[in-house]
Enzyme design. Sequence first.
Site, PDB file in Angstrom:
ATOM      1  N   PHE A  80       0.836  -1.200   0.000  1.00 15.49           N
ATOM      2  CA  PHE A  80       0.000   0.000   0.000  1.00 15.49           C
ATOM      3  C   PHE A  80       0.871   1.251   0.000  1.00 15.49           C
ATOM      4  O   PHE A  80       1.853   1.336   0.757  1.00 15.49           O
ATOM      5  CB  PHE A  80      -0.861   0.072   1.272  1.00 15.49           C
ATOM      6  CG  PHE A  80      -1.867  -1.021   1.445  1.00 15.49           C
ATOM      7  CD1 PHE A  80      -3.165  -0.880   0.961  1.00 15.49           C
ATOM      8  CD2 PHE A  80      -1.535  -2.187   2.126  1.00 15.49           C
ATOM      9  CE1 PHE A  80      -4.112  -1.875   1.151  1.00 15.49           C
ATOM     10  CE2 PHE A  80      -2.478  -3.199   2.318  1.00 15.49           C
ATOM     11  CZ  PHE A  80      -3.774  -3.042   1.829  1.00 15.49           C
ATOM     12  N   ASP A  81       0.492   2.234  -0.801  1.00 14.30           N
ATOM     13  CA  ASP A  81       0.937   3.598  -0.577  1.00 14.30           C
ATOM     14  C   ASP A  81       0.211   4.098   0.682  1.00 14.30           C
ATOM     15  O   ASP A  81      -0.762   3.490   1.129  1.00 14.30           O
ATOM     16  CB  ASP A  81       0.591   4.445  -1.799  1.00 14.30           C
ATOM     17  CG  ASP A  81       1.104   5.868  -1.705  1.00 14.30           C
ATOM     18  OD1 ASP A  81       2.063   6.116  -0.953  1.00 14.30           O
ATOM     19  OD2 ASP A  81       0.534   6.742  -2.384  1.00 14.30           O
TER      20      ASP A  81
END
Length: 316
Positions: A163-164
């Site tokens: 995930f960003d």
Amino acid sequence: MPAYDLSDRLVVGVASSALFDLTESDAYFREHGEAAYAEYQDRNVDEPLDPGPAFPFIERLLQLNDLRPGDPLVEVIVLSRNAASTGLRVMRSVEHHGLTVTRAFFTQGRSPLNYIPALGMSLFLTQNKDDVWTAVRAGHPAGHVLPNTAAYEDSDKSLRIAFDFDAVLATDESERIFQTEGMAGFVKNEVAKRDVAHSPGLLKPLLEDLNRIQTLEQERQAADATYEPRVRVALVTARAAPAHERAVQSLRSWGVTVNDAFFLGGIEKAKVLEVMRPHLFFDDQDGHLSGALEHVAGVHVPYGVANEALEEAAGS
């Protein structure tokens, strides 16, 4: 028969376009129209569709149901604009590939997006860009799975998700400051608020659900030292010190964890993703995904200020 309860499961909706390669089918539909398309799918109903960009993720996610036999941890539901008749090929392809997907919604040309909150889905994946924009504007956890050439070893049963942070796990609060005040203003804000948790973004509930599965894996490993946990979650963000601290404190405040955290400070994300090879990587900016699609299934989450100009340009 008692109702099937979805509340204690990770529920994922997946469009047939993300689960399977529908390039040929879509081309036939555009060239010949709906009636001919229905006949085409009838003729090919026993011809299995090839895996699509989300297939490796879905396959490995469903395999985690062996952690709780008879009471699945994961429920994957096909959400499709096909009619039920043309959807037969999709479900026969599901069976052919050995996926334990038994539930499907076919809405014959209409959007299935209202079923995302109705079923408590933590994620909806599709290759229909318009559907993703509509879902995200409504506050639903949706992502556009980009075409990619990533290849994963079938013998590798692990599931890696990356995930960003900003505008993915968190809202775009800090990204907005970066856009208006630059890096200096961004860092100043993050240092001043390092003990103030960000508001959760669209995909924070997905991380919560993955953490619940990881807890069961830890319990299995405690009972059986030979068991090797399969789920591994990473944070891959352009943040760097000292702005990293607020992200870490936010995760802690939300009660979620990641196994790996990469604070890249401008280093190209593709360099890390090529080594990690996650089965899905979620980012709010296309530019961070395009360079990595040889190695990963990239998912664009078109949320927040970084996407507003794109949305206006598209006239949506």
